[in-house]
Structure formats: C-alpha cells, structure tokens
Design a protein around this motif. Structure first.
Motif, PDB file in Angstrom:
ATOM      1  N   GLY A 212       0.779  -1.229   0.000  1.00  0.00           N
ATOM      2  CA  GLY A 212       0.000   0.000   0.000  1.00  0.00           C
ATOM      3  C   GLY A 212       0.810   1.278   0.000  1.00  0.00           C
ATOM      4  O   GLY A 212       0.251   2.367  -0.181  1.00  0.00           O
ATOM      5  N   ARG A 213       2.119   1.182   0.195  1.00  0.00           N
ATOM      6  CA  ARG A 213       2.946   2.389   0.223  1.00  0.00           C
ATOM      7  C   ARG A 213       3.079   2.967  -1.185  1.00  0.00           C
ATOM      8  O   ARG A 213       3.208   2.236  -2.167  1.00  0.00           O
ATOM      9  CB  ARG A 213       4.334   2.104   0.797  1.00  0.00           C
ATOM     10  CG  ARG A 213       4.316   1.748   2.281  1.00  0.00           C
ATOM     11  CD  ARG A 213       5.705   1.772   2.880  1.00  0.00           C
ATOM     12  NE  ARG A 213       6.242   3.126   2.943  1.00  0.00           N
ATOM     13  CZ  ARG A 213       6.043   3.966   3.954  1.00  0.00           C
ATOM     14  NH1 ARG A 213       5.286   3.605   4.987  1.00  0.00           N
ATOM     15  NH2 ARG A 213       6.583   5.168   3.945  1.00  0.00           N
ATOM     16  N   VAL A 214       3.058   4.283  -1.265  1.00  0.00           N
ATOM     17  CA  VAL A 214       3.105   4.993  -2.541  1.00  0.00           C
ATOM     18  C   VAL A 214       4.460   5.669  -2.706  1.00  0.00           C
ATOM     19  O   VAL A 214       5.036   6.208  -1.748  1.00  0.00           O
ATOM     20  CB  VAL A 214       1.988   6.056  -2.601  1.00  0.00           C
ATOM     21  CG1 VAL A 214       2.151   6.970  -3.806  1.00  0.00           C
ATOM     22  CG2 VAL A 214       0.613   5.376  -2.622  1.00  0.00           C
TER      23      VAL A 214
ATOM     24  N   GLU B 277       5.250   9.799   5.099  1.00  0.00           N
ATOM     25  CA  GLU B 277       6.546   9.986   4.444  1.00  0.00           C
ATOM     26  C   GLU B 277       6.428   9.512   3.000  1.00  0.00           C
ATOM     27  O   GLU B 277       5.932   8.426   2.738  1.00  0.00           O
ATOM     28  CB  GLU B 277       7.645   9.215   5.172  1.00  0.00           C
ATOM     29  CG  GLU B 277       9.030   9.432   4.597  1.00  0.00           C
ATOM     30  CD  GLU B 277      10.090   8.627   5.340  1.00  0.00           C
ATOM     31  OE1 GLU B 277      11.189   9.152   5.561  1.00  0.00           O
ATOM     32  OE2 GLU B 277       9.809   7.463   5.682  1.00  0.00           O
ATOM     33  N   LEU B 278       6.882  10.331   2.078  1.00  0.00           N
ATOM     34  CA  LEU B 278       6.712  10.039   0.660  1.00  0.00           C
ATOM     35  C   LEU B 278       8.027  10.264  -0.074  1.00  0.00           C
ATOM     36  O   LEU B 278       8.683  11.296   0.108  1.00  0.00           O
ATOM     37  CB  LEU B 278       5.636  10.952   0.076  1.00  0.00           C
ATOM     38  CG  LEU B 278       5.310  10.833  -1.413  1.00  0.00           C
ATOM     39  CD1 LEU B 278       4.692   9.460  -1.714  1.00  0.00           C
ATOM     40  CD2 LEU B 278       4.341  11.936  -1.833  1.00  0.00           C
TER      41      LEU B 278
ATOM     42  N   VAL C 195       6.193  14.428   5.310  1.00  0.00           N
ATOM     43  CA  VAL C 195       7.624  14.482   5.034  1.00  0.00           C
ATOM     44  C   VAL C 195       7.822  13.996   3.604  1.00  0.00           C
ATOM     45  O   VAL C 195       7.411  12.888   3.252  1.00  0.00           O
ATOM     46  CB  VAL C 195       8.436  13.599   6.007  1.00  0.00           C
ATOM     47  CG1 VAL C 195       9.913  13.588   5.608  1.00  0.00           C
ATOM     48  CG2 VAL C 195       8.276  14.094   7.434  1.00  0.00           C
ATOM     49  N   ILE C 196       8.412  14.834   2.772  1.00  0.00           N
ATOM     50  CA  ILE C 196       8.644  14.479   1.377  1.00  0.00           C
ATOM     51  C   ILE C 196      10.145  14.352   1.140  1.00  0.00           C
ATOM     52  O   ILE C 196      10.915  15.301   1.369  1.00  0.00           O
ATOM     53  CB  ILE C 196       8.042  15.521   0.426  1.00  0.00           C
ATOM     54  CG1 ILE C 196       6.521  15.572   0.605  1.00  0.00           C
ATOM     55  CG2 ILE C 196       8.393  15.192  -1.033  1.00  0.00           C
ATOM     56  CD1 ILE C 196       5.819  16.595  -0.262  1.00  0.00           C
ATOM     57  N   ASN C 197      10.547  13.162   0.713  1.00  0.00           N
ATOM     58  CA  ASN C 197      11.949  12.903   0.415  1.00  0.00           C
ATOM     59  C   ASN C 197      12.189  13.086  -1.075  1.00  0.00           C
ATOM     60  O   ASN C 197      11.725  12.295  -1.896  1.00  0.00           O
ATOM     61  CB  ASN C 197      12.331  11.482   0.845  1.00  0.00           C
ATOM     62  CG  ASN C 197      12.228  11.289   2.349  1.00  0.00           C
ATOM     63  OD1 ASN C 197      12.745  12.080   3.116  1.00  0.00           O
ATOM     64  ND2 ASN C 197      11.538  10.234   2.764  1.00  0.00           N
ATOM     65  N   ILE C 198      12.877  14.152  -1.423  1.00  0.00           N
ATOM     66  CA  ILE C 198      13.254  14.427  -2.813  1.00  0.00           C
ATOM     67  C   ILE C 198      14.532  13.662  -3.083  1.00  0.00           C
ATOM     68  O   ILE C 198      15.594  13.986  -2.545  1.00  0.00           O
ATOM     69  CB  ILE C 198      13.472  15.935  -3.027  1.00  0.00           C
ATOM     70  CG1 ILE C 198      12.245  16.750  -2.591  1.00  0.00           C
ATOM     71  CG2 ILE C 198      13.853  16.228  -4.473  1.00  0.00           C
ATOM     72  CD1 ILE C 198      11.029  16.548  -3.430  1.00  0.00           C
TER      73      ILE C 198
ATOM     74  N   ALA D  25       4.959  21.133   4.042  1.00  0.00           N
ATOM     75  CA  ALA D  25       5.606  19.845   4.293  1.00  0.00           C
ATOM     76  C   ALA D  25       7.094  20.043   4.568  1.00  0.00           C
ATOM     77  O   ALA D  25       7.691  21.032   4.153  1.00  0.00           O
ATOM     78  CB  ALA D  25       5.419  18.928   3.086  1.00  0.00           C
ATOM     79  N   ARG D  26       7.658  19.095   5.274  1.00  0.00           N
ATOM     80  CA  ARG D  26       9.104  19.108   5.474  1.00  0.00           C
ATOM     81  C   ARG D  26       9.756  18.323   4.336  1.00  0.00           C
ATOM     82  O   ARG D  26       9.454  17.143   4.131  1.00  0.00           O
ATOM     83  CB  ARG D  26       9.484  18.481   6.814  1.00  0.00           C
ATOM     84  CG  ARG D  26      10.965  18.701   7.158  1.00  0.00           C
ATOM     85  CD  ARG D  26      11.344  18.112   8.492  1.00  0.00           C
ATOM     86  NE  ARG D  26      11.756  16.723   8.377  1.00  0.00           N
ATOM     87  CZ  ARG D  26      11.402  15.754   9.209  1.00  0.00           C
ATOM     88  NH1 ARG D  26      10.575  16.009  10.191  1.00  0.00           N
ATOM     89  NH2 ARG D  26      11.846  14.529   9.046  1.00  0.00           N
ATOM     90  N   CYS D  27      10.609  18.983   3.597  1.00  0.00           N
ATOM     91  CA  CYS D  27      11.261  18.334   2.460  1.00  0.00           C
ATOM     92  C   CYS D  27      12.700  17.965   2.825  1.00  0.00           C
ATOM     93  O   CYS D  27      13.469  18.815   3.287  1.00  0.00           O
ATOM     94  CB  CYS D  27      11.259  19.264   1.251  1.00  0.00           C
ATOM     95  SG  CYS D  27       9.618  19.549   0.549  1.00  0.00           S
ATOM     96  N   ASN D  28      13.022  16.701   2.615  1.00  0.00           N
ATOM     97  CA  ASN D  28      14.399  16.241   2.757  1.00  0.00           C
ATOM     98  C   ASN D  28      14.984  16.093   1.363  1.00  0.00           C
ATOM     99  O   ASN D  28      14.402  15.420   0.507  1.00  0.00           O
ATOM    100  CB  ASN D  28      14.455  14.892   3.473  1.00  0.00           C
ATOM    101  CG  ASN D  28      13.955  14.964   4.898  1.00  0.00           C
ATOM    102  OD1 ASN D  28      14.168  15.965   5.589  1.00  0.00           O
ATOM    103  ND2 ASN D  28      13.282  13.919   5.356  1.00  0.00           N
ATOM    104  N   PHE D  29      16.129  16.709   1.125  1.00  0.00           N
ATOM    105  CA  PHE D  29      16.758  16.673  -0.193  1.00  0.00           C
ATOM    106  C   PHE D  29      17.914  15.682  -0.142  1.00  0.00           C
ATOM    107  O   PHE D  29      18.956  15.947   0.449  1.00  0.00           O
ATOM    108  CB  PHE D  29      17.205  18.078  -0.590  1.00  0.00           C
ATOM    109  CG  PHE D  29      16.048  19.020  -0.764  1.00  0.00           C
ATOM    110  CD1 PHE D  29      15.390  19.105  -1.979  1.00  0.00           C
ATOM    111  CD2 PHE D  29      15.576  19.775   0.305  1.00  0.00           C
ATOM    112  CE1 PHE D  29      14.294  19.952  -2.141  1.00  0.00           C
ATOM    113  CE2 PHE D  29      14.492  20.625   0.153  1.00  0.00           C
ATOM    114  CZ  PHE D  29      13.842  20.708  -1.074  1.00  0.00           C
ATOM    115  N   LEU D  30      17.672  14.519  -0.761  1.00  0.00           N
ATOM    116  CA  LEU D  30      18.588  13.390  -0.634  1.00  0.00           C
ATOM    117  C   LEU D  30      19.352  13.173  -1.929  1.00  0.00           C
ATOM    118  O   LEU D  30      18.848  12.571  -2.886  1.00  0.00           O
ATOM    119  CB  LEU D  30      17.801  12.121  -0.273  1.00  0.00           C
ATOM    120  CG  LEU D  30      16.846  12.226   0.926  1.00  0.00           C
ATOM    121  CD1 LEU D  30      16.084  10.925   1.119  1.00  0.00           C
ATOM    122  CD2 LEU D  30      17.603  12.603   2.187  1.00  0.00           C
ATOM    123  N   LYS D  31      20.539  13.683  -1.992  1.00  0.00           N
ATOM    124  CA  LYS D  31      21.436  13.421  -3.128  1.00  0.00           C
ATOM    125  C   LYS D  31      22.380  12.307  -2.705  1.00  0.00           C
ATOM    126  O   LYS D  31      23.296  12.518  -1.911  1.00  0.00           O
ATOM    127  CB  LYS D  31      22.204  14.680  -3.511  1.00  0.00           C
ATOM    128  CG  LYS D  31      23.093  14.522  -4.739  1.00  0.00           C
ATOM    129  CD  LYS D  31      23.723  15.862  -5.113  1.00  0.00           C
ATOM    130  CE  LYS D  31      24.634  15.712  -6.326  1.00  0.00           C
ATOM    131  NZ  LYS D  31      25.854  14.934  -6.018  1.00  0.00           N
TER     132      LYS D  31
END
Length: 272
Positions: free
Chosen positions: A36-38, A63-64, A91-94, A128-134
């Motif tokens: 069910g996770r998107v 968390e997305l 929480v959005i993980n870019i 939203a809190r955005c985490n920028f994950l490079k």
C-alpha cells in the motif's frame, strides 16, 4: 505493484482537443506497492492531479519518496502545485540517486523555481518538510524494496530507475538517447523486467534530425524490450507535436512488432 501514469508528455504540456486520449501533462508516475505504500517518479505537471487523487483517496502516509530521473523543467514544474507538499504533517523525500550526478545543490533546484519572480509561495512556506537526498549510490534498500539506478545519455544528466519488490520488477528509462545502436548497459539493466517504461519521443526519421536532444525512437524502445526480454513495454514521453491520431497510428505499428506494448495514456494504470 500498480503503476499509474499522471503525465505522459515530454518537453512541454499541451492543451488541445487533439491531445485528450494520450494526455497533455508532463511526466509523473505513481507507484503503489503491494503493502500500500506509494512512491512517485518525477514531478512534471501530472503530479498536480496525482496529489489531488491521493487526498481524495484518503492518503495517510506520513513519508513520501519522489525519485527524479533528472531536473529539466518538464520533470519538476508540477511540484509547486502538488497538494501533499502543503500538508504540515507530511515528510517528502526528494531523491536523486546515482553516482556522478552533475547537480551540485539539490535543494537549490526547487528553491529557485519558487522564487518570488516565478511563483507566489516560497519552498519554505509550502508546509511539508522536504528532505533533499542526493545519494551517490546506484543501489538502495528503501522500505524493504530494492531501488537501482543507471546513468543515461541526456543533456544535463538523466538516470533510469529499477524497482524490485515482492518478486516483481519495474524499470523506468525516460529521457534517454541511445545513439547509433541501443546501449547494452541499458539492456542489461532492463533484463527480464515485468514492466519497462521507456522513452519513445520520436520516429526513427525524426531522430535523425534530433541527435543530441536526449531522447529515443519508438524502434529503439522496442529493441531494448526485445533484447532485454521484458514482459511488457509502455512507451512514454510523447512529443508535444504528436497528437492522438498520430500516436494511435504509432501504437498499432509498435504492437505489430512487439505485441505486449502500449503507448502511455494519462490515467492508465498497470498492475504487475
């Protein structure tokens, strides 16, 4: 695993009565895992409707992950209109995976397109809190799924994604240029995938005058699928000059060569 297309167009969105069947929004793909996770790939203009649908469906995931193939406008321009990004509980993980990515500062890419000169709401005020994950890795485990990427030939960089989950495999290779012959590293990356989503912006005749533009032909997408032994092929990133009549004709031609093949349509959902 379910894959739903919210944006199938390349380069620029189009709005015209001749573009209704295949859609006019730029690239955004929703992936719903068996648990069910998107997760999402790319944030073209299609992510606007994707976000609206998530909210309508009662989306409660806190968390997305949004994985990005690259950061040309047609793959990021929908993010300021993504409703989930205005939820203070989200929480959005870019995510930008891959060794040797050319980008220097991931956060700046999104901050710049939301400067006051371009948009009335700044990134910080979305909610939203955005985490920028490079992440300088080509392989990751994310929430018990395996995610792999591969570098593709495209101006400014582009990476293909392979998601393996519950013995099923999805590969998304958009914004990729093969050259005179298909890239065998890409073929190996796609090997035996249950579903391959591949760039097919041009006919082979059009491709001759668009070398260096970073895209593939319908024939090349099919050739990758054939050589890799994939079970199903969806061709996407339709050229903004290709209307429904043109794309319907091309789909029939593609299916004559590779029967389990379709051209992506906005709203299309595939289960693998």
């Amino acid at each position: 695993m379910k894959i739903k297309f919210y944006g199938t167009r390349g380069a620029i969105p189009v709005c015209d009565r001749g573009f209704l069947e295949f859609g006019g929004n730029t690239t955004s793909i929703k992936i719903t895992r068996d648990n069910g996770r998107v997760a999402i790939i790319d944030a073209g203009t299609g992510i606007r409707n994707l976000g609206k649908d998530l909210i309508k469906e009662g989306f409660h995931q806190n968390e997305l992950f949004i994985g990005f193939s690259h950061f040309h406008w047609d793959h990021i321009q929908g993010f300021p209109f993504f409703k989930c990004a205005y939820d203070s509980q989200m929480v959005i993980n870019i995510l930008a995976m891959g060794k040797d990515r050319e980008i220097k500062n991931l956060e700046d890419i999104f901050r710049e397109q939301m400067k006051a000169e371009y948009f009335p709401i700044s990134l910080e005020k979305m909610g939203a809190r955005c985490n920028f994950l490079k992440i300088n890795e080509n392989d990751l485990r994310i929430n018990d799924a395996t995610v792999r990427v591969i570098k593709q030939s495209h101006p400014g960089d582009s990476f293909g994604y392979r998601l393996e989950d519950n013995d099923k495999s999805l590969v998304v290779c958009t914004d990729i240029e093969h050259g005179e012959s298909v890239n065998q590293d890409i073929v190996a990356f796609c090997k035996d995938a249950d579903l391959l989503v591949h760039d097919g912006q041009y006919t082979k005749e059009e491709l001759l005058t668009r070398r260096g533009w970073g895209h593939s032909s319908y024939d090349q997408a099919i050739e990758v699928a054939e050589q890799a032994g994939v079970k199903k092929l969806i061709i996407t990133h339709h050229d903004p000059e290709h209307n429904d009549v043109f794309l319907s004709k091309m789909e029939k031609a593609c299916q004559a060569r590779f029967s389990n093949c379709m051209l992506a349509r906005e709203g299309m959902e595939i289960t693998i």
